[in-house]
Motif scaffolding. Structure first.
Motif, PDB file in Angstrom:
ATOM      1  N   TRP A  81      18.384  39.268  30.670  1.00  0.00           N
ATOM      2  CA  TRP A  81      18.991  38.110  31.337  1.00  0.00           C
ATOM      3  C   TRP A  81      20.255  37.662  30.603  1.00  0.00           C
ATOM      4  CZ3 TRP A  81      18.535  36.038  35.985  1.00  0.00           C
ATOM      5  CH2 TRP A  81      17.366  36.269  36.722  1.00  0.00           C
ATOM      6  N   SER A  82      20.225  37.687  29.285  1.00  0.00           N
ATOM      7  CA  SER A  82      21.393  37.287  28.491  1.00  0.00           C
ATOM      8  C   SER A  82      22.543  38.273  28.678  1.00  0.00           C
ATOM      9  CB  SER A  82      21.023  37.189  27.004  1.00  0.00           C
ATOM     10  OG  SER A  82      20.014  36.229  26.790  1.00  0.00           O
ATOM     11  N   LEU A  83      22.210  39.575  28.674  1.00  0.00           N
ATOM     12  CA  LEU A  83      23.242  40.598  28.901  1.00  0.00           C
ATOM     13  C   LEU A  83      23.860  40.445  30.286  1.00  0.00           C
ATOM     14  CD1 LEU A  83      21.520  43.749  27.356  1.00  0.00           C
ATOM     15  CD2 LEU A  83      23.656  42.713  26.568  1.00  0.00           C
ATOM     16  N   LEU A  84      23.030  40.158  31.264  1.00  0.00           N
ATOM     17  CA  LEU A  84      23.530  39.996  32.630  1.00  0.00           C
ATOM     18  C   LEU A  84      24.472  38.802  32.712  1.00  0.00           C
ATOM     19  CD1 LEU A  84      23.338  41.146  35.475  1.00  0.00           C
ATOM     20  CD2 LEU A  84      21.399  39.619  35.902  1.00  0.00           C
ATOM     21  N   ALA A  85      24.090  37.686  32.093  1.00  0.00           N
ATOM     22  CA  ALA A  85      24.948  36.505  32.115  1.00  0.00           C
ATOM     23  C   ALA A  85      26.268  36.782  31.400  1.00  0.00           C
ATOM     24  CB  ALA A  85      24.231  35.329  31.441  1.00  0.00           C
ATOM     25  N   LEU A  86      26.189  37.493  30.279  1.00  0.00           N
ATOM     26  CA  LEU A  86      27.392  37.780  29.501  1.00  0.00           C
ATOM     27  C   LEU A  86      28.335  38.714  30.252  1.00  0.00           C
ATOM     28  CD1 LEU A  86      28.229  36.739  26.713  1.00  0.00           C
ATOM     29  CD2 LEU A  86      27.357  38.858  25.716  1.00  0.00           C
ATOM     30  N   ILE A  87      27.792  39.744  30.887  1.00  0.00           N
ATOM     31  CA  ILE A  87      28.657  40.699  31.582  1.00  0.00           C
ATOM     32  C   ILE A  87      29.252  40.087  32.851  1.00  0.00           C
ATOM     33  CG2 ILE A  87      26.953  41.837  33.079  1.00  0.00           C
ATOM     34  CD1 ILE A  87      29.856  43.433  31.092  1.00  0.00           C
ATOM     35  N   VAL A  88      28.529  39.182  33.502  1.00  0.00           N
ATOM     36  CA  VAL A  88      29.107  38.481  34.665  1.00  0.00           C
ATOM     37  C   VAL A  88      30.285  37.628  34.206  1.00  0.00           C
ATOM     38  CG1 VAL A  88      28.690  36.648  36.350  1.00  0.00           C
ATOM     39  CG2 VAL A  88      27.018  38.496  36.070  1.00  0.00           C
ATOM     40  N   PHE A  89      30.133  36.965  33.068  1.00  0.00           N
ATOM     41  CA  PHE A  89      31.221  36.154  32.504  1.00  0.00           C
ATOM     42  C   PHE A  89      32.419  37.036  32.155  1.00  0.00           C
ATOM     43  CE2 PHE A  89      33.069  34.525  28.439  1.00  0.00           C
ATOM     44  CZ  PHE A  89      33.723  33.429  28.961  1.00  0.00           C
ATOM     45  N   PHE A  90      32.177  38.162  31.479  1.00  0.00           N
ATOM     46  CA  PHE A  90      33.259  39.075  31.099  1.00  0.00           C
ATOM     47  C   PHE A  90      33.937  39.663  32.332  1.00  0.00           C
ATOM     48  CE2 PHE A  90      31.182  40.139  26.753  1.00  0.00           C
ATOM     49  CZ  PHE A  90      31.804  39.035  26.186  1.00  0.00           C
ATOM     50  N   THR A  91      33.141  40.023  33.333  1.00  0.00           N
ATOM     51  CA  THR A  91      33.703  40.630  34.549  1.00  0.00           C
ATOM     52  C   THR A  91      34.605  39.638  35.277  1.00  0.00           C
ATOM     53  OG1 THR A  91      31.721  42.007  34.768  1.00  0.00           O
ATOM     54  CG2 THR A  91      33.143  41.837  36.690  1.00  0.00           C
ATOM     55  N   PHE A  92      34.185  38.382  35.314  1.00  0.00           N
ATOM     56  CA  PHE A  92      35.030  37.360  35.940  1.00  0.00           C
ATOM     57  C   PHE A  92      36.365  37.243  35.202  1.00  0.00           C
ATOM     58  CE2 PHE A  92      36.506  32.961  35.326  1.00  0.00           C
ATOM     59  CZ  PHE A  92      37.018  32.723  36.590  1.00  0.00           C
ATOM     60  N   LEU A  93      36.321  37.201  33.861  1.00  0.00           N
ATOM     61  CA  LEU A  93      37.555  37.062  33.081  1.00  0.00           C
ATOM     62  C   LEU A  93      38.492  38.240  33.313  1.00  0.00           C
ATOM     63  CD1 LEU A  93      36.464  35.657  29.589  1.00  0.00           C
ATOM     64  CD2 LEU A  93      37.547  34.433  31.472  1.00  0.00           C
ATOM     65  N   THR A  94      37.944  39.448  33.244  1.00  0.00           N
ATOM     66  CA  THR A  94      38.807  40.618  33.397  1.00  0.00           C
ATOM     67  C   THR A  94      39.323  40.766  34.828  1.00  0.00           C
ATOM     68  OG1 THR A  94      36.813  41.995  33.657  1.00  0.00           O
ATOM     69  CG2 THR A  94      37.797  41.881  31.466  1.00  0.00           C
ATOM     70  N   PHE A  95      38.492  40.392  35.816  1.00  0.00           N
ATOM     71  CA  PHE A  95      38.974  40.411  37.207  1.00  0.00           C
ATOM     72  C   PHE A  95      40.110  39.417  37.386  1.00  0.00           C
ATOM     73  CE2 PHE A  95      38.927  38.309  41.352  1.00  0.00           C
ATOM     74  CZ  PHE A  95      39.236  39.381  42.175  1.00  0.00           C
ATOM     75  N   TYR A  96      39.934  38.230  36.841  1.00  0.00           N
ATOM     76  CA  TYR A  96      40.959  37.191  36.970  1.00  0.00           C
ATOM     77  C   TYR A  96      42.262  37.645  36.314  1.00  0.00           C
ATOM     78  CZ  TYR A  96      42.973  32.473  37.018  1.00  0.00           C
ATOM     79  OH  TYR A  96      43.784  31.393  37.247  1.00  0.00           O
ATOM     80  N   ALA A  97      42.135  38.224  35.111  1.00  0.00           N
ATOM     81  CA  ALA A  97      43.316  38.687  34.383  1.00  0.00           C
ATOM     82  C   ALA A  97      44.038  39.791  35.152  1.00  0.00           C
ATOM     83  CB  ALA A  97      42.922  39.174  32.992  1.00  0.00           C
ATOM     84  N   TRP A  98      43.261  40.692  35.772  1.00  0.00           N
ATOM     85  CA  TRP A  98      43.874  41.804  36.514  1.00  0.00           C
ATOM     86  C   TRP A  98      44.437  41.339  37.857  1.00  0.00           C
ATOM     87  CZ3 TRP A  98      41.022  43.974  40.893  1.00  0.00           C
ATOM     88  CH2 TRP A  98      41.777  44.929  41.596  1.00  0.00           C
ATOM     89  N   TYR A  99      43.622  40.649  38.649  1.00  0.00           N
ATOM     90  CA  TYR A  99      44.024  40.307  40.012  1.00  0.00           C
ATOM     91  C   TYR A  99      45.214  39.359  40.038  1.00  0.00           C
ATOM     92  CZ  TYR A  99      43.588  39.081  44.948  1.00  0.00           C
ATOM     93  OH  TYR A  99      43.842  38.910  46.279  1.00  0.00           O
ATOM     94  N   PHE A 100      45.223  38.386  39.145  1.00  0.00           N
ATOM     95  CA  PHE A 100      46.304  37.405  39.137  1.00  0.00           C
ATOM     96  C   PHE A 100      47.378  37.741  38.105  1.00  0.00           C
ATOM     97  CE2 PHE A 100      42.639  35.079  40.864  1.00  0.00           C
ATOM     98  CZ  PHE A 100      43.197  34.575  42.025  1.00  0.00           C
ATOM     99  N   ASP A 101      47.224  38.881  37.429  1.00  0.00           N
ATOM    100  CA  ASP A 101      48.222  39.360  36.465  1.00  0.00           C
ATOM    101  C   ASP A 101      48.562  38.279  35.434  1.00  0.00           C
ATOM    102  OD1 ASP A 101      49.904  41.245  35.352  1.00  0.00           O
ATOM    103  OD2 ASP A 101      51.637  40.627  36.549  1.00  0.00           O
ATOM    104  N   LYS A 102      47.512  37.704  34.843  1.00  0.00           N
ATOM    105  CA  LYS A 102      47.695  36.584  33.926  1.00  0.00           C
ATOM    106  C   LYS A 102      47.687  37.013  32.453  1.00  0.00           C
ATOM    107  CE  LYS A 102      47.859  33.040  36.801  1.00  0.00           C
ATOM    108  NZ  LYS A 102      48.978  32.094  36.836  1.00  0.00           N
ATOM    109  N   VAL A 103      46.809  37.945  32.106  1.00  0.00           N
ATOM    110  CA  VAL A 103      46.658  38.365  30.712  1.00  0.00           C
ATOM    111  C   VAL A 103      46.861  39.873  30.641  1.00  0.00           C
ATOM    112  CG1 VAL A 103      45.107  38.468  28.718  1.00  0.00           C
ATOM    113  CG2 VAL A 103      45.042  36.486  30.256  1.00  0.00           C
TER     114      VAL A 103
END
Length: 363
Positions: A81-103
């Motif tokens: 459960w902890s790994l799932l929560a962590l990877i969902v958080f990481f996936t959101f960050l990396t998607f946001y960085a890629w899709y909106f070209d922010k980071v």
């Protein structure tokens, strides 16, 4: 399902430990990356910026610990459960960085391995799939050892991670992957080879043709269009060669970078922000700089702070240091300490220490 779970368990556990240790090796660098995510230009939650270092340590220790827990089979439900929560958080960050070209760099593997935002996002998608396999096949995750041994290994993983994080904070990263590592030459790190790949740029030319707006795309040349030019936008399709060091300079009344990088026996006192200098470190500088000057070293200071701060620090700690200007981000990359101390011989980093280890600096 069982073989698939076992393969996923090894891949996820190993990658989380590796990725966590790389970032735990440099938690200050991780905190800088989180500050970038929290900034108004990205997620716009600057309220978290002062807590970036604490959050960074918690996250990277959790990465390592969950990887250990998974491999040894300690508390599978909590771990998955902890790994799932962590990877969902990481996936959101990396998607946001890629899709909106922010980071431009997610910092997933610190300075050890640079990934593009899209590569980082796809890496997290693969990890998410593997963790979902573990989630649905959790009954196949059994402890590798007996209950006591498993608990001891899990506890050692947790304590060891905390100790390692504290150690590098009080000293410097154990492994330095940056362009300012001991033995690296700063001048060479700033050099772009003649045959280096150039960036691929797409140009979108906007014209007014008979009262209608038209956009013509080219890879550089000005298009031949019977109309009035309005504007042009550019988009980088492929990155060109980027040198390991691109923002380092030593500025006084003129650019003195080349001069100091050609000298022997130069000691640089680095403080990216003099208003945030560690007081215990500042107190050590007086005796050290006096001894270095007596031994024939040329002692200079590098900071991004203004003249008032330079004078105030010199007066407060009774220092006789000429402070030169350098970009704050560059100085944070040079050394993870405020102040940090380096010796340069013709641009080559011979020594680099945290102020805590100033006694180990050989003059």
């Amino acid at each position: 399902m069982k073989p698939l779970v076992n393969i996923s368990r090894i891949l996820v556990g190993g990658l989380f430990i590796f990725s966590g240790l790389i970032k735990l090796n440099d938690p200050i660098g991780m905190s800088y990356k989180l500050q970038e995510y929290f900034s108004p230009d990205v997620l716009n939650i600057p309220v978290f910026e002062p807590y970036a270092l604490m959050i960074a340590i918690i996250v990277v220790v959790l990465e390592v610990v969950l990887g250990v827990f998974l491999l040894v089979g300690y508390k599978p439900k909590f771990t998955i459960w902890s790994l799932l929560a962590l990877i969902v958080f990481f996936t959101f960050l990396t998607f946001y960085a890629w899709y909106f070209d922010k980071v431009k760099d997610c910092g997933c593997f610190g300075d050890f391995l640079k990934l593009t935002p899209f590569q980082s996002f796809m890496k997290d998608v693969v990890l998410l799939v593997l963790i979902l396999i573990l989630f649905f096949g959790i009954k196949h995750i059994k402890p590798v050892f007996g209950k006591l041994q498993t608990t001891i290994i899990a506890l050692l993983g947790f304590v060891g991670s905390l100790w390692f994080g504290y150690h590098v904070l009080m000293h410097l990263p154990t492994w330095d992957f940056r362009g300012y590592a001991i033995g690296k030459n700063i001048t060479e790190g700033m050099t772009i080879p003649d045959d280096a790949p150039k960036p691929v740029i797409e140009y979108s030319w906007k014209f007014n043709v008979n009262g209608e707006e038209q956009i013509i795309k080219t890879m550089g040349p000005y298009p031949t269009v019977e109309g009035d030019f309005v504007s042009v936008d550019t988009k980088e399709l492929e990155k060109g060669y980027e040198p390991p060091i691109y923002d380092f300079s030593i500025e006084g009344e003129e650019d003195l970078t080349e001069y100091f990088l050609s000298q022997d026996n130069v000691i640089m006192i680095v403080s990216y922000n003099l208003d945030k200098i560690e007081s215990e470190g500042g107190k050590k500088l007086k005796a050290f700089t006096a001894r270095a000057s007596k031994n024939g070293y040329q002692v200079i200071g590098l900071t991004a702070s203004g003249e008032d701060s330079k004078q105030r620090i010199n007066n407060a700690y009774e220092l006789d240091i000429t402070w030169y200007l350098c970009d704050e981000k560059a100085l944070k990359t040079v050394v993870r300490s405020n102040p940090g101390i380096l010796e340069l011989d013709q641009g080559t980093v011979m020594q680099k220490v945290h102020w805590n280890d100033l006694e180990d600096f050989e003059l």
